[in-house]
Scaffold this motif. Structure first.
Motif, PDB file in Angstrom:
ATOM      1  N   ALA A  26      48.576  41.615  29.776  1.00  0.00           N
ATOM      2  CA  ALA A  26      49.255  40.328  29.947  1.00  0.00           C
ATOM      3  C   ALA A  26      49.151  39.849  31.394  1.00  0.00           C
ATOM      4  N   VAL A  27      49.264  40.779  32.343  1.00  0.00           N
ATOM      5  CA  VAL A  27      49.134  40.412  33.755  1.00  0.00           C
ATOM      6  C   VAL A  27      47.737  39.862  34.040  1.00  0.00           C
ATOM      7  N   LEU A  62      47.563  36.344  32.787  1.00  0.00           N
ATOM      8  CA  LEU A  62      48.320  35.423  33.637  1.00  0.00           C
ATOM      9  C   LEU A  62      47.627  35.185  34.975  1.00  0.00           C
ATOM     10  N   GLN A  63      46.950  36.195  35.484  1.00  0.00           N
ATOM     11  CA  GLN A  63      46.218  36.014  36.740  1.00  0.00           C
ATOM     12  C   GLN A  63      45.120  34.968  36.592  1.00  0.00           C
ATOM     13  N   TYR A  99      47.697  31.301  35.267  1.00  0.00           N
ATOM     14  CA  TYR A  99      48.801  30.751  36.047  1.00  0.00           C
ATOM     15  C   TYR A  99      48.368  29.848  37.206  1.00  0.00           C
ATOM     16  N   ILE A 112      50.073  30.678  28.019  1.00  0.00           N
ATOM     17  CA  ILE A 112      50.906  31.421  28.963  1.00  0.00           C
ATOM     18  C   ILE A 112      52.179  31.912  28.285  1.00  0.00           C
ATOM     19  N   GLU A 113      52.789  31.061  27.476  1.00  0.00           N
ATOM     20  CA  GLU A 113      54.047  31.420  26.823  1.00  0.00           C
ATOM     21  C   GLU A 113      53.900  32.652  25.944  1.00  0.00           C
ATOM     22  N   HIS A 166      53.654  35.664  28.923  1.00  0.00           N
ATOM     23  CA  HIS A 166      54.394  35.868  30.173  1.00  0.00           C
ATOM     24  C   HIS A 166      55.777  36.472  29.971  1.00  0.00           C
ATOM     25  N   GLU A 199      50.559  34.467  42.567  1.00  0.00           N
ATOM     26  CA  GLU A 199      49.469  35.446  42.467  1.00  0.00           C
ATOM     27  C   GLU A 199      49.866  36.773  43.111  1.00  0.00           C
ATOM     28  N   LEU A 232      52.144  38.748  40.715  1.00  0.00           N
ATOM     29  CA  LEU A 232      51.359  39.378  39.652  1.00  0.00           C
ATOM     30  C   LEU A 232      50.570  40.573  40.181  1.00  0.00           C
TER      31      LEU A 232
END
Length: 213
Positions: free
Chosen positions: A84-85, A88-89, A92, A150-151, A154, A195, A198
């Motif tokens: 997940a990270v 997101l990287q 986001y 994203i939802e 995150h 960033e 994360l």
């Protein structure tokens, strides 16, 4: 009739928010079984909004179900959090850049009010305020596909931050206040701040994986 419909929609959202908050902050622990009868008695609502809320939590990775068998709070699996990270990287920075570009005076006011809660009340969780800042930012972007992507991931990372002592310290009070101020001001430095958060989560996950290996 329209007012009644609105009330029902509000009720569904209220139930969802209550269950979401309790899962994120550990009120319902990973692996705990969620029983309809207990939840309806606790929240004093019918079974329908409970089931609707739980069904919304499944694709967010916070609840697991086996039809006609059980509904449980999803476990926290480090490999999934790390995945997940990584997602997101990638997502986001573009999302936050768009949010900064499109932010309104209303968004700025709301962000400052949210940050003010953290400044005034020592009992407020910085992670809760960080979550709220992200929610306000995501709500302002036009790219709903990006926001929905994203939802779906995150909240898993946010739960990890809430429930993992070594990770919870990543979002200290000053860091969150600085982030909220940057977003409220439309300062692109907020992207680098996010960033950095994360990257810190990824580093803790890497260290945990190294210890296990």
């Amino acid at each position: 009739m329209p007012a009644l419909t609105a009330d029902r929609r509000l009720l569904r959202n209220d139930v969802f928010e209550v269950l979401l908050t309790r899962i994120l902050n550990g009120g319902f622990v990973p692996g705990e079984r969620l029983k309809d009868a207990e939840l309806t008695a606790w929240l004093r609502v019918s079974r329908t909004p409970i089931r609707e809320a739980l069904s919304r939590l499944v694709p967010l990775g916070l609840v697991t179900t086996a039809p006609n068998r059980f509904t449980r709070v999803a476990p926290m699996i480090d490999e999934e959090i790390a995945g997940a990270v990584l997602v997101l990287q990638k997502l986001y920075p573009d999302a936050l850049a768009e949010a900064l570009r499109l932010r309104t005076e209303g968004d700025e006011l709301e962000l400052r009010l949210v940050a003010g809660r953290l400044e005034r009340d020592g009992g407020v969780s910085p992670i809760e305020i960080f979550q709220r800042v992200l929610l306000i930012a995501l709500a302002s972007i036009d790219n709903q596909v990006l926001a929905e992507a994203i939802e779906t991931v995150h909240l898993r990372v946010l739960r990890y931050l809430y429930l993992t002592p070594s990770a919870a310290s990543i979002l200290d009070r000053e860091r969150v206040l600085d982030f909220a101020e940057a977003v409220a001001s439309g300062d692109s430095v907020a992207i680098g701040m996010l960033e950095s958060v994360l990257a810190d989560v990824a580093a803790i996950l890497d260290r945990t994986a190294a210890v296990i290996d």
